[in-house]
Design a protein around this motif. Structure first.
Motif, PDB file in Angstrom:
ATOM      1  N   ILE A  41      30.764   2.956  14.730  1.00  0.00           N
ATOM      2  CA  ILE A  41      30.281   4.338  14.832  1.00  0.00           C
ATOM      3  C   ILE A  41      31.042   5.241  13.873  1.00  0.00           C
ATOM      4  O   ILE A  41      30.451   6.075  13.167  1.00  0.00           O
ATOM      5  CB  ILE A  41      30.416   4.842  16.283  1.00  0.00           C
ATOM      6  N   ALA A  42      32.376   5.097  13.815  1.00  0.00           N
ATOM      7  CA  ALA A  42      33.180   5.917  12.915  1.00  0.00           C
ATOM      8  C   ALA A  42      32.812   5.668  11.460  1.00  0.00           C
ATOM      9  O   ALA A  42      32.749   6.595  10.643  1.00  0.00           O
ATOM     10  CB  ALA A  42      34.661   5.646  13.150  1.00  0.00           C
ATOM     11  N   LEU A  43      32.546   4.403  11.111  1.00  0.00           N
ATOM     12  CA  LEU A  43      32.155   4.076   9.738  1.00  0.00           C
ATOM     13  C   LEU A  43      30.805   4.684   9.388  1.00  0.00           C
ATOM     14  O   LEU A  43      30.625   5.242   8.287  1.00  0.00           O
ATOM     15  CB  LEU A  43      32.110   2.548   9.574  1.00  0.00           C
ATOM     16  N   GLY A  48      31.980   7.915   3.245  1.00  0.00           N
ATOM     17  CA  GLY A  48      31.739   8.745   2.066  1.00  0.00           C
ATOM     18  C   GLY A  48      31.849  10.231   2.302  1.00  0.00           C
ATOM     19  O   GLY A  48      31.446  11.027   1.439  1.00  0.00           O
ATOM     20  N   SER A  49      32.398  10.657   3.445  1.00  0.00           N
ATOM     21  CA  SER A  49      32.494  12.085   3.753  1.00  0.00           C
ATOM     22  C   SER A  49      33.860  12.632   3.343  1.00  0.00           C
ATOM     23  O   SER A  49      34.892  11.997   3.569  1.00  0.00           O
ATOM     24  CB  SER A  49      32.276  12.311   5.250  1.00  0.00           C
ATOM     25  N   ASP A  50      33.854  13.837   2.734  1.00  0.00           N
ATOM     26  CA  ASP A  50      35.115  14.487   2.353  1.00  0.00           C
ATOM     27  C   ASP A  50      35.815  15.092   3.566  1.00  0.00           C
ATOM     28  O   ASP A  50      37.034  15.283   3.548  1.00  0.00           O
ATOM     29  CB  ASP A  50      34.844  15.582   1.317  1.00  0.00           C
ATOM     30  N   GLN A  51      35.057  15.423   4.589  1.00  0.00           N
ATOM     31  CA  GLN A  51      35.615  15.989   5.814  1.00  0.00           C
ATOM     32  C   GLN A  51      35.211  15.096   6.985  1.00  0.00           C
ATOM     33  O   GLN A  51      34.198  15.341   7.635  1.00  0.00           O
ATOM     34  CB  GLN A  51      35.124  17.418   6.029  1.00  0.00           C
ATOM     35  N   PRO A  52      35.967  14.037   7.235  1.00  0.00           N
ATOM     36  CA  PRO A  52      35.605  13.102   8.312  1.00  0.00           C
ATOM     37  C   PRO A  52      35.606  13.764   9.682  1.00  0.00           C
ATOM     38  O   PRO A  52      36.434  14.638   9.966  1.00  0.00           O
ATOM     39  CB  PRO A  52      36.678  12.012   8.211  1.00  0.00           C
ATOM     40  N   PHE A  53      34.655  13.338  10.507  1.00  0.00           N
ATOM     41  CA  PHE A  53      34.542  13.884  11.861  1.00  0.00           C
ATOM     42  C   PHE A  53      35.632  13.317  12.764  1.00  0.00           C
ATOM     43  O   PHE A  53      36.182  14.011  13.606  1.00  0.00           O
ATOM     44  CB  PHE A  53      33.155  13.563  12.427  1.00  0.00           C
ATOM     45  N   TYR A  54      35.956  12.030  12.576  1.00  0.00           N
ATOM     46  CA  TYR A  54      36.987  11.383  13.378  1.00  0.00           C
ATOM     47  C   TYR A  54      38.299  11.331  12.598  1.00  0.00           C
ATOM     48  O   TYR A  54      38.307  11.203  11.371  1.00  0.00           O
ATOM     49  CB  TYR A  54      36.549   9.965  13.777  1.00  0.00           C
ATOM     50  N   LYS A  55      39.432  11.404  13.310  1.00  0.00           N
ATOM     51  CA  LYS A  55      40.737  11.425  12.672  1.00  0.00           C
ATOM     52  C   LYS A  55      41.207  10.035  12.266  1.00  0.00           C
ATOM     53  O   LYS A  55      42.078   9.894  11.411  1.00  0.00           O
ATOM     54  CB  LYS A  55      41.768  12.058  13.614  1.00  0.00           C
ATOM     55  N   ASP A 105      22.840  11.276  15.234  1.00  0.00           N
ATOM     56  CA  ASP A 105      21.962  11.915  14.255  1.00  0.00           C
ATOM     57  C   ASP A 105      22.620  11.937  12.883  1.00  0.00           C
ATOM     58  O   ASP A 105      21.956  11.737  11.857  1.00  0.00           O
ATOM     59  CB  ASP A 105      21.625  13.340  14.701  1.00  0.00           C
ATOM     60  N   THR A 106      23.947  12.206  12.859  1.00  0.00           N
ATOM     61  CA  THR A 106      24.668  12.217  11.588  1.00  0.00           C
ATOM     62  C   THR A 106      24.626  10.848  10.921  1.00  0.00           C
ATOM     63  O   THR A 106      24.398  10.734   9.711  1.00  0.00           O
ATOM     64  CB  THR A 106      26.132  12.637  11.817  1.00  0.00           C
ATOM     65  N   ALA A 107      24.841   9.804  11.723  1.00  0.00           N
ATOM     66  CA  ALA A 107      24.812   8.451  11.169  1.00  0.00           C
ATOM     67  C   ALA A 107      23.431   8.098  10.644  1.00  0.00           C
ATOM     68  O   ALA A 107      23.293   7.501   9.565  1.00  0.00           O
ATOM     69  CB  ALA A 107      25.251   7.451  12.241  1.00  0.00           C
ATOM     70  N   ASP A 108      22.382   8.480  11.379  1.00  0.00           N
ATOM     71  CA  ASP A 108      21.019   8.184  10.941  1.00  0.00           C
ATOM     72  C   ASP A 108      20.673   8.916   9.651  1.00  0.00           C
ATOM     73  O   ASP A 108      20.042   8.355   8.750  1.00  0.00           O
ATOM     74  CB  ASP A 108      20.014   8.550  12.034  1.00  0.00           C
ATOM     75  N   SER A 109      21.063  10.204   9.559  1.00  0.00           N
ATOM     76  CA  SER A 109      20.752  10.984   8.358  1.00  0.00           C
ATOM     77  C   SER A 109      21.478  10.427   7.141  1.00  0.00           C
ATOM     78  O   SER A 109      20.920  10.367   6.037  1.00  0.00           O
ATOM     79  CB  SER A 109      21.136  12.448   8.572  1.00  0.00           C
ATOM     80  N   LYS A 110      22.737   9.975   7.327  1.00  0.00           N
ATOM     81  CA  LYS A 110      23.472   9.402   6.199  1.00  0.00           C
ATOM     82  C   LYS A 110      22.868   8.073   5.759  1.00  0.00           C
ATOM     83  O   LYS A 110      22.808   7.770   4.568  1.00  0.00           O
ATOM     84  CB  LYS A 110      24.944   9.221   6.572  1.00  0.00           C
ATOM     85  N   ALA A 111      22.418   7.287   6.731  1.00  0.00           N
ATOM     86  CA  ALA A 111      21.767   6.021   6.376  1.00  0.00           C
ATOM     87  C   ALA A 111      20.484   6.283   5.595  1.00  0.00           C
ATOM     88  O   ALA A 111      20.173   5.572   4.627  1.00  0.00           O
ATOM     89  CB  ALA A 111      21.476   5.225   7.647  1.00  0.00           C
ATOM     90  N   SER A 112      19.729   7.316   5.984  1.00  0.00           N
ATOM     91  CA  SER A 112      18.491   7.661   5.269  1.00  0.00           C
ATOM     92  C   SER A 112      18.801   8.138   3.856  1.00  0.00           C
ATOM     93  O   SER A 112      18.089   7.805   2.902  1.00  0.00           O
ATOM     94  CB  SER A 112      17.723   8.741   6.037  1.00  0.00           C
ATOM     95  N   GLU A 113      19.886   8.932   3.727  1.00  0.00           N
ATOM     96  CA  GLU A 113      20.271   9.414   2.402  1.00  0.00           C
ATOM     97  C   GLU A 113      20.674   8.260   1.487  1.00  0.00           C
ATOM     98  O   GLU A 113      20.305   8.231   0.313  1.00  0.00           O
ATOM     99  CB  GLU A 113      21.434  10.412   2.537  1.00  0.00           C
ATOM    100  N   ARG A 114      21.427   7.314   2.042  1.00  0.00           N
ATOM    101  CA  ARG A 114      21.850   6.183   1.220  1.00  0.00           C
ATOM    102  C   ARG A 114      20.661   5.347   0.759  1.00  0.00           C
ATOM    103  O   ARG A 114      20.595   4.908  -0.387  1.00  0.00           O
ATOM    104  CB  ARG A 114      22.842   5.306   1.996  1.00  0.00           C
TER     105      ARG A 114
END
Length: 373
Positions: A41-43, A48-55, A105-114
């Motif tokens: 989930i974290a991956l 590829g995010s400059d501001q990761p949601f998880y620490k 939703d964030t993971a799904d949108s990033k997968a669609s972008e890739r």
């Protein structure tokens, strides 16, 4: 599950909407924590995010989001007994916090972008730097908006969602239940100045009327069923059609014999069945309330704000699936109806129960007696 001993990372609120969100840590060392799933989930979220949601490289926090639990809080108050005195404080609002799954939703949108970027790169390489042909562009001028069109636009889901998103978050500081600041706030629930004396010679029913006077305005402000508790006294003063509709709204799924047992003994089964067909659909010999009755036109989901039209289409599809099988798979349903996870779960819970390794099973047994008629 209690969150009293969980570390609170941040708390924020939108005052106008009375919307509250809290970020809490997740115990990644717990024996109940699936480490491989947390890493995945974290991956998916932070890749590829400059501001990761998880620490960390794990899903190490969760977000609780609020929903309004009461539409008319003016009818409620908080009471505390102290030294044989009852101190009452009006309630401005009641919120219920639930886990939110925005990271999916964030993971799904990033997968669609890739995937989109991958397809674009392949297309560019195949074109060999060919220039795009010139295209004719049509210019359109918008007409002046009428008052009726403006009213419809301002009442639409997209407009309301945009206005809600524009309100800024206010950062708050969370205090534990045993904190000194929390105790100081609780002290404000006690009245420090004596009020006017109350005549206690009145009878109990008269005293209740003094506390909660009867008012037509209060009756109008009552939320529609099933938010109010449906009592047999309420049923007695309703017409047969309204009784059946009220019972279906509360139960969602019912068998004919169950319905007849709740209605007056003088009810004609033929008339009951005729009225039942107007507000419910038959699924496996049982009766499920129609989607358009449960979600009237121009309304929206109280959880996600999805318009009623989309909810009805998704719910009708689930009912159709249950007419063919005792079990449905949530993942298959979600891939077809394209509704938020909260709405999909709510629809399934209305007419089915989860079964391990099988999916969701229709809530009631097939009414073979009715089907044989």
């Amino acid at each position: 599950m209690t969150y009293d001993n969980v570390e609170h990372l941040s708390t924020r609120m939108k005052p106008k909407q009375q919307k509250l969100e809290m970020e809490l840590t997740v115990d990644t060392t717990s024996s109940h924590y699936a480490r491989s799933k947390g890493e995945q989930i974290a991956l998916n979220v932070d890749h590829g995010s400059d501001q990761p949601f998880y620490k960390s490289d794990l899903m190490d926090k969760q977000v609780l989001s609020s929903t309004k639990n009461i539409t008319s809080p003016s009818h409620y108050c908080v009471g505390i007994l102290k030294d044989d005195e009852l101190h009452l404080t009006p309630v401005a609002g009641v919120l219920q916090l639930r886990p939110t799954f925005g990271y999916l939703d964030t993971a799904d949108s990033k997968a669609s972008e890739r995937s989109a970027l991958g397809g674009a790169d392949g297309a560019e390489s195949s074109q060999d730097d060919e220039e795009e042909p010139l295209k004719l562009v049509n210019v359109k001028y918008s007409r002046p908006e009428s008052e009726e069109a403006k009213t419809r636009r301002m009442a639409s889901y997209n407009y309301l969602h945009k206005k809600n998103e524009e309100e800024r978050w206010c950062q708050l500081k969370y205090h534990q239940i045993d904190d000194m600041m929390s105790d100081c706030e609780r002290q404000k629930l006690f009245c420090v100045r004596p009020g006017e004396p109350i005549d206690m010679s009145a009878q109990p029913k008269e005293y209740l009327k003094m506390l909660i006077p009867e008012s037509d305005v209060m009756e109008e402000e009552k939320p529609p069923m099933p938010s109010n508790v449906l009592s047999m006294n309420q049923l007695k003063i309703m017409s047969l059609n309204d009784q059946i509709k009220a019972l279906l709204i509360n139960s969602k799924v019912i068998q004919l014999q169950q319905l007849l047992s709740l209605l007056p003994s003088t009810s004609d089964p033929t008339a009951v069945l005729r009225s039942l067909q107007q507000v419910a659909m038959m699924v496996q010999g049982c009766w499920v309330i129609k989607s358009e009755v449960l979600h009237p036109a121009d309304t929206m989901s109280s959880v996600t704000g999805v318009p009623s039209e989309a909810l009805c289409k998704g719910r009708d599809f689930v009912m159709w699936k249950f007419t063919n099988s005792r079990y449905v798979v949530r993942k298959d349903i979600a891939s077809v109806i394209k509704l938020p996870a909260e709405d999909v779960k709510d629809i399934l819970e209305q007419m089915s129960v989860p079964k391990v390794h099988l999916g969701w099973e229709f809530r009631l047994e097939q009414d073979t007696d009715f089907l044989k008629r």
